[in-house]
Motif scaffolding. Structure first.
Motif, mmCIF file in Angstrom:
data_model
loop_
_atom_site.group_PDB
_atom_site.id
_atom_site.type_symbol
_atom_site.label_atom_id
_atom_site.label_comp_id
_atom_site.label_asym_id
_atom_site.label_seq_id
_atom_site.Cartn_x
_atom_site.Cartn_y
_atom_site.Cartn_z
ATOM 1 N N VAL A 71 3.174 -99.429 -47.582
ATOM 2 C CA VAL A 71 1.770 -98.668 -47.658
ATOM 3 C C VAL A 71 0.783 -99.512 -47.108
ATOM 4 O O VAL A 71 -0.551 -99.235 -47.172
ATOM 5 C CB VAL A 71 1.534 -98.138 -49.086
ATOM 6 C CG1 VAL A 71 2.646 -97.012 -49.601
ATOM 7 C CG2 VAL A 71 1.757 -99.251 -49.921
ATOM 8 N N HIS A 72 1.000 -100.790 -46.733
ATOM 9 C CA HIS A 72 0.092 -101.790 -46.102
ATOM 10 C C HIS A 72 0.323 -101.877 -44.536
ATOM 11 O O HIS A 72 0.027 -101.397 -43.956
ATOM 12 C CB HIS A 72 -0.089 -102.959 -46.907
ATOM 13 C CG HIS A 72 -0.713 -102.732 -48.189
ATOM 14 N ND1 HIS A 72 -0.107 -102.267 -49.501
ATOM 15 C CD2 HIS A 72 -1.871 -103.002 -48.714
ATOM 16 C CE1 HIS A 72 -0.866 -102.204 -50.360
ATOM 17 N NE2 HIS A 72 -2.043 -102.469 -50.241
ATOM 18 N N ALA A 75 2.238 -99.140 -42.747
ATOM 19 C CA ALA A 75 1.692 -97.978 -42.874
ATOM 20 C C ALA A 75 1.621 -97.178 -41.349
ATOM 21 O O ALA A 75 0.634 -97.887 -40.636
ATOM 22 C CB ALA A 75 0.267 -98.076 -43.688
ATOM 23 N N ASP A 250 4.787 -89.600 -48.391
ATOM 24 C CA ASP A 250 3.724 -89.592 -49.196
ATOM 25 C C ASP A 250 3.843 -90.044 -50.867
ATOM 26 O O ASP A 250 2.843 -90.403 -51.415
ATOM 27 C CB ASP A 250 3.035 -88.304 -49.358
ATOM 28 C CG ASP A 250 2.409 -87.989 -47.950
ATOM 29 O OD1 ASP A 250 2.134 -88.837 -47.225
ATOM 30 O OD2 ASP A 250 1.948 -86.662 -47.811
ATOM 31 N N THR A 253 2.815 -93.673 -51.693
ATOM 32 C CA THR A 253 1.144 -93.916 -52.067
ATOM 33 C C THR A 253 0.886 -94.212 -53.460
ATOM 34 O O THR A 253 -0.167 -94.725 -53.798
ATOM 35 C CB THR A 253 0.283 -92.715 -51.453
ATOM 36 O OG1 THR A 253 0.569 -91.299 -52.130
ATOM 37 C CG2 THR A 253 0.368 -92.533 -50.022
#
Length: 271
Positions: A71-72, A75, A250, A253
């Motif tokens: 997610v970093h 991403a 998702d 997240t």
């Protein structure tokens, strides 16, 4: 295309490393017809540099990453294929948590009692060793430094060694999957620590593929992993794998939400 594949995340021992390669071999056998029809090949490799760069290779067909880089740094730059469902305490299907451990030399029955002790964590981009650990400490820290010192060790095994063997640190958060493998394969590390609690949970470490793989073929890769588990029950048992689940990207997240909550409590980093 000459695709590559590697599973670097849970190689706690040479036997486990061989078994993860065997799982990829099973998946490769299931993909053989698809690869041949495309004129492609697949090589099972060992990453030869930083994992962050390896995961971004355009020829990456299968690997496993941590949810925090997903997610970093990763991403939108890789695709999620499937997430392992482990037969391990603390792991709901497709999810995991971290085990809070102290060295056996430490007299602290809870995380709150670790105030003023020495913490170890594996890396800055680890969900299990840093992000979930930070989230567990944040409500206790009250926006102040909590530990006497915080040391980055470079890996969960190194953190356990710091607690159990070197006694250069007192407390750490260890991925519960890693800890289960350590208990089985590296008892000298497991026997040198005590479990004092658990963090909250999060989506498990996902298997990923390059964005160069057509979206319609991602499900083909997931199917191959499903078959790899079913085709060799003994291998699956050694890897503590029940199978794979297909989490929407998702879902990851929620890891950002865990991070934001710690920041909102005035605890943006382990300290």
């Amino acid at each position: 295309m000459n695709w590559i594949a590697a599973l670097p995340m849970y190689n706690a021992s040479p036997a486990l490393a061989a078994d993860w390669r065997a799982l990829l071999g099973r998946a490769e056998a299931r993909l053989a017809g698809w690869l041949a029809a495309r004129g492609d090949t697949l090589s099972i490799v060992e990453p030869d540099g930083p994992l962050a760069a390896f995961w971004l290779r355009p020829d990456l067909l299968l690997s496993q990453t941590c949810g925090y880089p997903l997610v970093h740094a990763l991403a939108g730059r890789v695709q999620v294929v499937a997430t392992p469902a482990f037969d391990i305490d603390g792991c709901a299907p497709g999810r995991y948590r971290s085990v809070l451990v102290t060295g056996a030399h430490v007299d602290a029955p809870s995380l709150d009692a670790c105030r003023g002790l020495r913490a170890a964590y594996n890396d800055d981009d680890s969900n299990s060793g840093m992000n979930l650990f930070r989230a567990a400490v944040a409500p206790l820290a009250r926006a102040r430094p909590f530990f006497a010192s915080v040391t980055r060790t470079g890996g969960h095994l190194a953190s356990l060694r710091a607690l159990a063997i070197d006694r250069s640190a007192d407390v750490a958060a260890i991925d519960c999957v890693t800890f289960a493998f350590v208990r089985e394969h590296l008892p000298e590390l497991a026997n040198g620590v005590r479990v004092i609690g658990f963090t909250g949970d999060a989506p498990g470490l996902p298997f990923i593929t390059s964005n160069a793989v057509a979206a319609g073929d991602v499900a083909r890769l997931a199917d191959a992993l499903d078959h790899a588990v079913r085709d060799d029950p003994a291998l699956a048992q050694r890897l503590k794998l029940r199978g794979f689940v297909r989490l929407p990207a998702d879902d990851y997240t929620s890891i950002l939400a865990i991070e934001r909550e710690a920041v909102a409590l005035g605890y943006p980093r382990l300290l």
